[in-house]
Design a protein around this motif. Structure first.
Motif, PDB file in Angstrom:
ATOM      1  N   HIS A   1      -5.229  -0.213  -4.130  1.00 61.95           N
ATOM      2  CA  HIS A   1      -6.428  -0.570  -3.493  1.00 61.95           C
ATOM      3  C   HIS A   1      -7.308   0.593  -3.350  1.00 61.95           C
ATOM      4  CE1 HIS A   1      -3.644  -0.703   0.121  1.00 61.95           C
ATOM      5  NE2 HIS A   1      -4.101   0.465   0.117  1.00 61.95           N
ATOM      6  N   LYS A   2      -6.560   1.868  -3.748  1.00 65.58           N
ATOM      7  CA  LYS A   2      -7.657   3.000  -3.868  1.00 65.58           C
ATOM      8  C   LYS A   2      -8.327   3.079  -5.076  1.00 65.58           C
ATOM      9  CE  LYS A   2      -5.526   5.705  -0.089  1.00 65.58           C
ATOM     10  NZ  LYS A   2      -4.685   4.621   0.522  1.00 65.58           N
TER      11      LYS A   2
ATOM     12  N   HIS B   1       1.149  13.290   4.337  1.00 66.55           N
ATOM     13  CA  HIS B   1       0.141  12.351   4.836  1.00 66.55           C
ATOM     14  C   HIS B   1       0.908  11.705   5.986  1.00 66.55           C
ATOM     15  CE1 HIS B   1      -1.930   8.694   5.142  1.00 66.55           C
ATOM     16  NE2 HIS B   1      -2.912   9.285   4.649  1.00 66.55           N
TER      17      HIS B   1
ATOM     18  N   ASP C   1      -1.190   4.097  -4.853  1.00 62.82           N
ATOM     19  CA  ASP C   1      -1.883   2.719  -4.337  1.00 62.82           C
ATOM     20  C   ASP C   1      -2.770   2.102  -5.516  1.00 62.82           C
ATOM     21  OD1 ASP C   1      -1.965   1.682  -1.724  1.00 62.82           O
ATOM     22  OD2 ASP C   1      -2.989   3.457  -0.935  1.00 62.82           O
TER      23      ASP C   1
ATOM     24  N   GLY D   1       0.755  -1.160   0.054  1.00 69.15           N
ATOM     25  CA  GLY D   1      -0.084  -0.044   0.004  1.00 69.15           C
ATOM     26  C   GLY D   1       0.880   1.269   0.015  1.00 69.15           C
ATOM     27  N   ALA D   2       0.256   2.233   0.171  1.00 71.17           N
ATOM     28  CA  ALA D   2       1.033   3.548   0.036  1.00 71.17           C
ATOM     29  C   ALA D   2       1.925   4.014   1.299  1.00 71.17           C
ATOM     30  CB  ALA D   2      -0.104   4.905   0.022  1.00 71.17           C
ATOM     31  N   THR D   3       1.528   3.516   2.321  1.00 72.36           N
ATOM     32  CA  THR D   3       2.380   3.469   3.542  1.00 72.36           C
ATOM     33  C   THR D   3       3.698   2.957   3.234  1.00 72.36           C
ATOM     34  OG1 THR D   3       0.310   3.589   4.917  1.00 72.36           O
ATOM     35  CG2 THR D   3       2.823   3.015   5.908  1.00 72.36           C
TER      36      THR D   3
ATOM     37  N   ASP E   1       3.913  11.989  -3.138  1.00 69.02           N
ATOM     38  CA  ASP E   1       2.849  11.122  -2.487  1.00 69.02           C
ATOM     39  C   ASP E   1       1.569  11.126  -3.262  1.00 69.02           C
ATOM     40  OD1 ASP E   1       1.171   9.312  -1.057  1.00 69.02           O
ATOM     41  OD2 ASP E   1       1.585  10.068   0.685  1.00 69.02           O
TER      42      ASP E   1
ATOM     43  N   GLY F   1      -2.521  15.013  -4.186  1.00 70.26           N
ATOM     44  CA  GLY F   1      -3.996  14.928  -3.676  1.00 70.26           C
ATOM     45  C   GLY F   1      -3.539  14.676  -2.106  1.00 70.26           C
TER      46      GLY F   1
ATOM     47  N   VAL G   1      -5.142  14.107   1.587  1.00 70.15           N
ATOM     48  CA  VAL G   1      -6.251  13.289   2.026  1.00 70.15           C
ATOM     49  C   VAL G   1      -7.495  13.851   2.534  1.00 70.15           C
ATOM     50  CG1 VAL G   1      -5.623  12.700   4.203  1.00 70.15           C
ATOM     51  CG2 VAL G   1      -6.525  10.872   3.207  1.00 70.15           C
TER      52      VAL G   1
ATOM     53  N   SER H   1       1.457   8.823   6.845  1.00 69.85           N
ATOM     54  CA  SER H   1       2.130   7.777   6.754  1.00 69.85           C
ATOM     55  C   SER H   1       3.619   7.980   6.166  1.00 69.85           C
ATOM     56  CB  SER H   1       1.637   6.841   5.344  1.00 69.85           C
ATOM     57  OG  SER H   1       1.468   7.561   4.234  1.00 69.85           O
TER      58      SER H   1
ATOM     59  N   ALA I   1      -0.793   8.817  -3.619  1.00 63.61           N
ATOM     60  CA  ALA I   1      -1.700   7.489  -3.267  1.00 63.61           C
ATOM     61  C   ALA I   1      -2.837   7.348  -4.240  1.00 63.61           C
ATOM     62  CB  ALA I   1      -1.986   7.477  -1.894  1.00 63.61           C
ATOM     63  N   PHE I   2      -3.817   8.300  -4.006  1.00 62.49           N
ATOM     64  CA  PHE I   2      -4.889   8.285  -4.841  1.00 62.49           C
ATOM     65  C   PHE I   2      -4.756   9.438  -6.085  1.00 62.49           C
ATOM     66  CE2 PHE I   2      -5.778  11.001  -1.321  1.00 62.49           C
ATOM     67  CZ  PHE I   2      -6.412  12.299  -1.953  1.00 62.49           C
TER      68      PHE I   2
HETATM   69  C1  LIG Z   1      -1.950  10.598   0.403  1.00 65.30           C
HETATM   70  C2  LIG Z   1      -1.866   9.279   1.043  1.00 65.30           C
HETATM   71  N1  LIG Z   1      -0.724   8.672   1.330  1.00 65.30           N
HETATM   72  C3  LIG Z   1      -0.561   7.698   1.935  1.00 65.30           C
HETATM   73  C4  LIG Z   1      -1.883   7.206   2.317  1.00 65.30           C
HETATM   74  C5  LIG Z   1      -1.679   5.591   2.969  1.00 65.30           C
HETATM   75  O1  LIG Z   1      -2.132   4.712   2.048  1.00 65.30           O
HETATM   76  P1  LIG Z   1      -2.419   3.199   2.644  1.00 65.30           P
HETATM   77  O2  LIG Z   1      -3.436   3.015   3.657  1.00 65.30           O
HETATM   78  O3  LIG Z   1      -2.614   2.318   1.476  1.00 65.30           O
HETATM   79  O4  LIG Z   1      -1.062   2.516   3.302  1.00 65.30           O
HETATM   80  C6  LIG Z   1      -3.045   7.470   1.953  1.00 65.30           C
HETATM   81  C7  LIG Z   1      -4.404   6.899   2.488  1.00 65.30           C
HETATM   82  O5  LIG Z   1      -5.422   7.479   2.470  1.00 65.30           O
HETATM   83  C8  LIG Z   1      -3.258   8.762   1.336  1.00 65.30           C
HETATM   84  O6  LIG Z   1      -4.092   9.361   1.138  1.00 65.30           O
END
Ligand SMILES: Cc1ncc(COP(=O)(O)O)c(C=O)c1O
Length: 457
Positions: free
Chosen positions: A291-292, A180, A289, A137-139, A260, A233, A235, A182, A262-263
């Motif tokens: 899964h988004k 974010h 990501d 995932g993005a983290t 970053d 983007g 969050v 993460s 992610a979406f």
């Molecule tokens: C900009 C951004 N980065 C990272 C993440 C973390 O994503 P994940 O939950 O897939 O690790 C998110 C989750 O919403 C996000 O919006």
């Protein structure tokens, strides 16, 4: 029931799982979007098991009703994609095929993973100089990217962190406007420390970084190697940093640029919004990501860098029995990995560029429609313009506790699930559209649920 018995009845077990999956998927538009956690009896590990069919029945009886309709059309919390039909089919096969994509050699699965990275590059318009990897995932993608950036920064000070550790490396500054959470988690995991994150002020009323403030902060570092984190983007509101301008600053001051997305990287799919990513090809590393907005099942994320050699210095794994450094296991924290690329490959092949353009555009249009509905309501206040797929708003006059009570009522009602945040010091609510099955018909349902869950104070 024995394993041998299940082996002989494998097809029946798969049929039963198919029936359970169909029943769940068929319930998504009517099943509550979320559930309040309940306390249930603990499960007991038996001396003799009940077999796969027995386990499936037991699971369904005890837990199935309490599954959230999170892959459904009105789960708008966090940034939660669903799973396209092609992606679900691919994901089922991942379990049946059970291939390990750590090293090349005995399966075509690694080739498919490399091909899928190529398809993703094409979707996002990234040049071939970006090499990628599949992560959870993005983290984890942020973690891999920042680990590579850390390797770069320390190397500029004559230290190979992957070999020698961080012991003699001075703190590496990391700068960003609205990174974010993460990113900060990754800094903690990397031993760089959460406190190294320098939050640069945002533009008034925006989540996008103030470039002049960033410029001043980078200049003050006096040439020290730094990492700049851009949000493609954010969050809370879906706002974008000016990536091209940040890339210019990074070039001037010799800093690493991590994006970053992610979406937000999926803005590339929509010609009307692709400009939000201007300068992306100048990034050193990129997170996004699956899964988004790609709408593949959990868990799936991708990291891209233009610095494969550095990337592999960090993640290389050497042992006599393992393969050489061209293997994918030298790009990821894990050695053995599941065939995570297959659902992504299936959905990209099934729907193509046009399918994703339609999906991304539709989600953004739906977010705008919800935003308009919020603006027309006397009970709610839109807190930020709808730039992409996220609507950030407040329940007028509500403090954090009242906002939480409202969200709890909404969850209990079940028609829509939204999550809280803070925007400009105000207790806020976010609705994020990233599910392939959400349609215009859902907007009046959501607005009605919002109004009906208000308790007049
Ligand atoms: C900009 C951004 N980065 C990272 C993440 C973390 O994503 P994940 O939950 O897939 O690790 C998110 C989750 O919403 C996000 O919006």
């Amino acid at each position: 029931m024995s394993l041998q018995y299940d082996h002989q009845h494998f097809n029946d077990i798969l049929e039963a799982a198919h029936a359970a999956a169909s029943a769940f998927l068929g319930s998504l538009s009517t099943r509550p979007a979320g559930h309040t956690l309940q306390s249930l009896s603990h499960d007991v590990l038996r001396e003799d098991g009940i077999g796969a069919q027995g386990a499936l029945t037991a699971f369904r009886e005890k837990y199935e009703d309490l599954l959230a309709a999170s892959p459904g059309p009105r789960y708008l919390g966090f940034v939660t994609g669903g799973s396209t039909p092609a992606a679900v089919a691919g994901d089922w096969l991942v379990s049946a095929y059970d291939q390990n994509v750590g090293s090349d050699g005995d399966s075509i699965a690694t080739t498919v993973e490399r091909e899928t990275l190529g398809l993703l590059r094409a979707l996002f318009g990234l040049p071939e100089s970006f090499e990628g990897a599949f992560v959870t995932g993005a983290t984890q993608a942020n973690f891999v990217a920042l680990a590579t950036a850390r390797q770069w920064a320390a190397e500029r000070q004559g230290i190979d962190v992957a070999e020698q550790g961080l012991w003699n490396v001075p703190p590496i500054p990391v700068l960003g406007g609205s990174p974010h959470a993460s990113i900060v988690k990754a800094l903690a995991m990397l031993g760089m420390g959460r406190q190294v994150m320098e939050y640069i002020p945002s533009l008034p009323g925006r989540m996008a970084v103030d470039l002049q403030a960033l410029d001043r902060q980078l200049a003050a570092l006096g040439g020290m190697p730094a990492i700049v984190v851009a949000s493609a983007g954010d969050v809370n509101t879906g706002d974008f940093d000016d990536i091209a301008a940040m890339a210019d600053l990074c070039k001037t001051y010799g800093a690493w640029l991590h994006v970053d997305g992610a979406f937000g990287l999926f803005a590339a799919c929509d010609p009307a919004r692709a400009h939000l990513l201007h300068g992306l090809d100048l990034a050193d590393s990129i997170t996004t990501d699956g899964h988004k907005w790609l709408n593949v099942p959990y868990d799936s994320g991708f990291v891209f860098t233009r610095h494969l050699a550095l990337h592999q210095q960090v993640f290389k794994v050497t042992a006599a029995y393992l393969g050489d450094t061209s293997d994918l296991s030298h790009r990821t924290p894990e050695d053995s990995r599941r065939f995570r690329a297959l659902p992504a490959w299936m959905t990209l092949m099934a729907y193509g560029k046009n399918g994703y353009r339609e999906l991304v555009t539709r989600c953004c249009t739906l977010a705008q429609q919800l935003g308009q509905g919020i603006e027309q309501s006397s009970h709610f206040e839109l807190l930020a313009p709808v730039r992409l797929n996220i609507v950030c708003f407040a329940l007028r006059g509500a403090n954090a506790e009242q906002r939480n009570q409202f969200l709890a009522r909404l969850k209990e009602d079940g028609r829509v699930l939204l999550t809280p945040t803070l925007f400009a010091g105000k207790p806020a609510i976010r609705a994020a559209f990233s599910n392939w099955s959400t349609s215009e018909e859902d907007i009046p349902v959501i607005l009605e649920a919002l109004e009906e869950c208000i308790v007049t104070r």
